[in-house]
Design a protein around this motif. Structure first.
Motif, short mmCIF file in Angstrom:
data_model
loop_
_atom_site.label_atom_id
_atom_site.label_comp_id
_atom_site.label_asym_id
_atom_site.label_seq_id
_atom_site.Cartn_x
_atom_site.Cartn_y
_atom_site.Cartn_z
N UNK A 17 -0.94 46.30 8.52
CA UNK A 17 -2.25 46.92 8.70
C UNK A 17 -2.11 48.28 9.37
N UNK A 18 -2.92 49.20 8.93
CA UNK A 18 -2.99 50.52 9.57
C UNK A 18 -4.31 50.61 10.34
N UNK A 19 -4.23 51.15 11.54
CA UNK A 19 -5.43 51.37 12.34
C UNK A 19 -5.49 52.83 12.79
N UNK A 20 -6.67 53.41 12.71
CA UNK A 20 -6.85 54.79 13.17
C UNK A 20 -6.76 54.88 14.68
N UNK A 21 -7.22 53.82 15.35
CA UNK A 21 -7.20 53.76 16.81
C UNK A 21 -7.11 52.30 17.21
N UNK A 22 -6.78 52.00 18.46
CA UNK A 22 -6.66 50.60 18.87
C UNK A 22 -7.95 49.83 18.61
N UNK A 23 -7.78 48.60 18.08
CA UNK A 23 -8.94 47.76 17.79
C UNK A 23 -8.49 46.33 17.64
N UNK A 24 -9.45 45.41 17.55
CA UNK A 24 -9.16 44.01 17.28
C UNK A 24 -9.66 43.67 15.88
N UNK A 25 -8.83 42.94 15.14
CA UNK A 25 -9.18 42.56 13.77
C UNK A 25 -8.76 41.11 13.54
N UNK A 65 -6.03 31.80 11.00
CA UNK A 65 -6.63 33.07 11.38
C UNK A 65 -5.96 33.59 12.65
N UNK A 66 -5.56 34.84 12.60
CA UNK A 66 -4.92 35.51 13.73
C UNK A 66 -5.86 36.61 14.21
N UNK A 67 -6.25 36.54 15.48
CA UNK A 67 -7.06 37.60 16.07
C UNK A 67 -6.10 38.66 16.63
N UNK A 68 -5.90 39.69 15.83
CA UNK A 68 -4.84 40.66 16.11
C UNK A 68 -5.37 41.84 16.91
N UNK A 69 -4.59 42.23 17.90
CA UNK A 69 -4.85 43.47 18.64
C UNK A 69 -4.00 44.56 17.99
N UNK A 70 -4.64 45.51 17.36
CA UNK A 70 -3.93 46.54 16.62
C UNK A 70 -3.83 47.81 17.45
N UNK A 71 -2.68 48.43 17.37
CA UNK A 71 -2.49 49.75 17.97
C UNK A 71 -2.75 50.80 16.91
N UNK A 98 0.86 51.81 12.44
CA UNK A 98 1.31 50.67 11.65
C UNK A 98 1.40 49.42 12.52
N UNK A 99 0.89 48.30 11.99
CA UNK A 99 0.92 47.02 12.68
C UNK A 99 1.35 45.92 11.71
N UNK A 100 2.06 44.91 12.24
CA UNK A 100 2.45 43.74 11.45
C UNK A 100 1.81 42.51 12.07
N UNK A 101 1.09 41.74 11.24
CA UNK A 101 0.43 40.51 11.68
C UNK A 101 1.03 39.37 10.88
N UNK A 102 1.42 38.28 11.57
CA UNK A 102 2.14 37.19 10.93
C UNK A 102 1.44 35.85 11.11
N UNK A 103 1.65 34.99 10.11
CA UNK A 103 1.23 33.59 10.20
C UNK A 103 2.29 32.73 9.54
#
Length: 822
Positions: free
Chosen positions: A216-224, A236-242, A245-250
């Motif tokens: 996932x790409x984020x323009x600014x820090x957020x939760x997704x 479901x993963x509640x990800x904190x994104x910086x 580029x971010x990697x979210x795993x399950x």
């Protein structure tokens, strides 16, 4: 879900030279397709019209359209413009404001453009600079001259990131297209943007630990919140994104997994994987499998073979070039047709050659479904390339997109750094070889590092050919390690027995040319040019050696054909014989040799070439022979040029034991049997075994000019499946053989599922019996075959358009070897 606008469809196309005039165009699509549709250029594929369309490659082209932006899209926090497969130097303006500039067809740009949009009607313009002129500018900025292969007729294409073959190749037209070849969209999101999805797999007995990964790409820090669905489970993963580029795993566990296998080795089981955010849903089909490239010292040198799910697999396939020189014609239907032809011919591997392009998503999806492992070259071929910081950064940008895009595919088997570039360091200025080597190493090491960082589970093969990582041997002549490109028969003009002189570990390129069929030739060649040395036929032969090698080889093996059509037919017999000789012998060398990928599967325009499938999808004789010589179990006879012995082999690629019986019947050319031999064996999985070695004296009683040997194999598999195979061996070259005229008869009737049954019979042996159906495209179940008296054969013809038995019977044409000369 997130809103999206598809900008594909109707656009206008113009250029400065037209002083405001425009024509209709389609995107995704290209400028040449628009010019042809508007009647502004002749068909470049006909005659020598290619020469009449070259001026346009130096123009700048501008695509323009208006589009509606709904409030829903503008309600999103971010709106991205997806710029994929932009060819090549493009600048995009939205409502008169610059959105992005691109400089690499293999990369992807996703600029955030919400501030450029407005409710209601908007305007988008895409201007493409001339790639030829931009390449010339790039050359002026190089620290030293970077040589380029002469196959391309447009200079300096090695300095830019555009398909090299757009500038022509020794099988390809020069058509320097510009355009957009992938969906062009605006997508609104509120949180993270999904850029790629893949899995990381750990295999144990009866269990696969499968980790789904979303980039996932984020323009600014957020939760997704990211939801994964796989194998009947949802997580479901509640990800904190910086920002960035971010990697979210399950993680999922699959018990008693249904594994994915290459074609011929098992089923192509695929599991659906869904990744969802509040803005977007992405679906992927995942194959559970392991692929290892085994490259290690052994008694013969250093191996190269593919081990899939713990089973050593003999790779059987062909090289792939872009499906059409008009990018707009590279459609899903074209991919499906060509790749299904590969599957039907028992292939299990396609090599995507480095002078073309990373293919569209649908190409790899089809390969997943059909069990075609993909050898993926990176886009460098036969030339040298810069190693400047700017060039390497540009290449890294493309790999940062391509590797995550493709790595989820079960079919993707290996990353290869380039095609023949390490060899090219010695092809040019001999005084600069050291400079070229250092230059090559700088770029190649960066490719390796990027693969290790982004896809560590797959092998990075530095170059093709080479001996393997850190082993840059002479892969054109050293057959002891790694992969080999063997071109001594075509480029070296050696006869076909030269294939017996090499024992490659894996041959990833070898080939022989032929002409296309008369039907295909007639599509580009006017009747007054029906001569293999006419200007038009010469123009549709791009190899620097011309048509002379084809005709010259006739003199070694065949009697000269009588008619133009017979010339075309015989060239295909000769091509099939060449590749058959190499493949069948190399298959007998298992496990020393574990792969053959001949050059090439397809054409990108109608031309004399090495392809086994003509432009338009028609099978050459080689493709039918490939279906046989790539069969799972074969019998073959080879005469050793050193000791004169004729050896009969049975070769199995099955994963289980099989019992085989091979009968060898020596007959005269009247069809009368003279001697019968029978051999039986129980073959282990993947085994090649010599069943009989005939000393010259044992066959001395048969006049080689009057006799041939027919091999018949029957195999009983462990699961009860019965397989059969036929092959024909000649004791002398064809020009010496006293073939008889034969009365070959055909009968056509309707069959099942829209197909037709065509029954062949003959009064005397007929060889390379080939059926053709001009005007009715389709595929026969077999062709270019041996037909014996008293043994009629019924073939199935599967048409690609509706027809009747009467129409098929009227169109049907038959040729065979003896018919081509008086």
């Amino acid at each position: 879900m997130g809103s999206m606008i598809d900008l594909g469809g109707s656009w206008t196309l113009g250029c400065p030279e037209w002083n405001g005039r425009t024509i209709a165009a389609e995107l995704p699509g290209d400028n040449y397709s628009a010019l042809l549709a508007a009647g502004m250029i002749p068909d470049p594929y006909f005659g020598r019209n290619e020469e009449l369309v070259q001026e346009f490659r130096r123009y700048e082209w501008e695509f323009t359209r208006e589009f509606e932006v709904p409030e829903e899209l503008l309600s999103r926090r971010y709106v991205y413009l997806n710029c994929e497969m932009f060819d090549t130097f493009a600048t995009v303006w939205i409502n008169g404001k610059k959105a992005v500039s691109t400089e690499n067809m293999f990369a992807c740009w996703r600029p955030e453009v919400k501030a450029l949009l407005k409710p209601g009607v908007n305007t988008i313009r895409i201007r493409f600079k001339s790639s030829e002129l931009e390449a010339k500018k790039a050359a002026a900025g190089m620290p030293f001259p970077i040589p380029m292969n002469s196959c391309s007729k447009v200079e300096n294409l090695n300095l830019i990131r555009k398909p090299h073959c757009h500038g022509g190749w020794d099988w390809g037209i020069t058509l320097m297209a510009a355009g957009v070849y992938a969906p062009l969209t605006l997508t609104g999101v509120d949180g993270g943007r999904i850029d790629a999805v893949w899995t990381e797999q750990k295999h144990e007995k009866n269990l696969v630990e499968c980790t789904a990964v979303a980039e996932l790409h984020a323009e600014e820090p957020c939760r997704t919140a990211v939801t994964f669905r796989f194998n009947g489970e949802e997580k479901t993963v509640n990800a904190s994104l910086k920002a960035g580029r971010n990697l979210v795993r399950a993680k999922f566990e699959v018990k008693n997994p249904r594994l994915w296998w290459p074609n011929g080795s098992g089923a192509q089981e695929l599991y659906p994987l869904t990744v969802e955010t509040a803005d977007r849903t992405v679906e992927r089909m995942i194959g559970l499998r392991t692929i290892e490239v085994v490259n290690r010292p052994d008694e013969y040198g250093v191996s190269m073979f593919f081990r899939v799910n713990g089973v050593d697999v003999f790779a059987k396939g062909a090289n792939w070039i872009p499906a059409d020189a008009f990018p707009s014609r590279q459609t899903e239907a074209r991919y499906e047709d060509l790749l299904e032809s590969a599957r039907l011919a028992n292939m299990n591997m396609i090599r995507v050659w480095g002078g073309g392009q990373y293919e569209k998503d649908i190409f790899y999806e089809i390969c997943d479904r059909k069990g075609l492992m993909v050898w993926q070259d990176m886009m460098f071929s036969c030339s040298l390339y810069p190693s400047t910081e700017a060039f390497i950064a540009n290449v890294m940008n493309e790999l940062d997109y391509q590797i995550p895009r493709l790595k989820h595919h079960a079919s993707l088997a290996i990353w290869c750094g380039d095609n023949e570039v390490i060899g090219a360091t010695k092809w040019y200025d001999k005084e600069r070889v050291s400079t070229y080597l250092v230059n090559y190493d700088r770029l190649n090491r960066e490719l390796w590092r990027r693969v290790e960082a982004l896809d560590p589970e797959r092998m990075f093969w530095p170059s093709s050919p080479c001996g393997g990582p850190n082993n840059f041997n002479d892969g054109w002549h050293d057959d002891s390690c790694g992969d080999m490109h063997y071109w001594e028969v075509w480029h070296g003009a050696k006869d076909f027995s030269a294939y017996y002189s090499v024992r490659p570990r894996f041959c990833s390129e070898f080939g022989y040319q032929s002409f296309p069929s008369f039907e295909t030739v007639a599509s580009f060649c006017p009747p007054d040019q029906f001569n293999v040395f006419s200007p038009v036929m010469d123009h549709h032969q791009k190899c620097v050696r011309g048509n002379a090698p084809i005709i010259g080889m006739f003199g070694k093996y065949f009697r000269m054909p009588e008619s133009f059509g017979d010339f075309l037919y015989l060239s295909q017999v000769q091509q099939a014989l060449a590749i058959k000789t190499g493949v069948e012998f190399w298959r007998t060398l298992k496990p020393r040799c574990m792969g053959t990928i001949f050059w090439q599967l397809n054409d990108n325009w109608p031309v004399a070439s090495w392809a086994s499938i003509e432009y338009g999808g028609k099978w050459k004789q080689l493709q039918y022979h490939a279906k046989r010589f790539y069969a799972p179990v074969i019998a073959t006879a080879c005469r050793d040029p050193q000791d004169g012995q004729t050896r009969i082999f049975a070769v199995s690629d099955l994963r289980e034991r099989c019992k085989v019986t091979v009968t060898a019947v020596v007959s005269d050319f009247d069809g009368l049997p003279q001697k019968r031999f029978e051999f039986s064996a129980s073959l282990k999985p993947g085994e090649s075994r010599c069943l009989k070695a005939f000393k010259p004296a044992e066959l001395a009683g048969f006049n080689p000019e009057e006799h041939f040997m027919e091999l018949r194999l029957s195999a009983e598999c462990a699961d009860g499946t019965a397989l059969s195979f036929e092959n024909t061996f000649f004791f002398d070259v064809f020009k010496h053989c006293a073939f008889r005229h034969a009365d070959v008869k055909t009968a056509v009737k309707a069959g099942k599922d829209g197909g037709f049954e065509v029954t062949l019979s003959t009064d005397r042996p007929a060889f390379f019996v080939t059926l053709d159906t001009p005007g009715i495209p389709g595929i026969f179940s077999d062709n270019s075959l041996t037909l014996l008296p008293g043994e009629p054969k019924t073939l199935v013809f599967s048409p690609k358009k509706e027809t009747t038995a009467a129409e098929l019977g009227k169109a049907l044409e038959v040729n065979y070897l003896r018919k081509t000369y008086n």
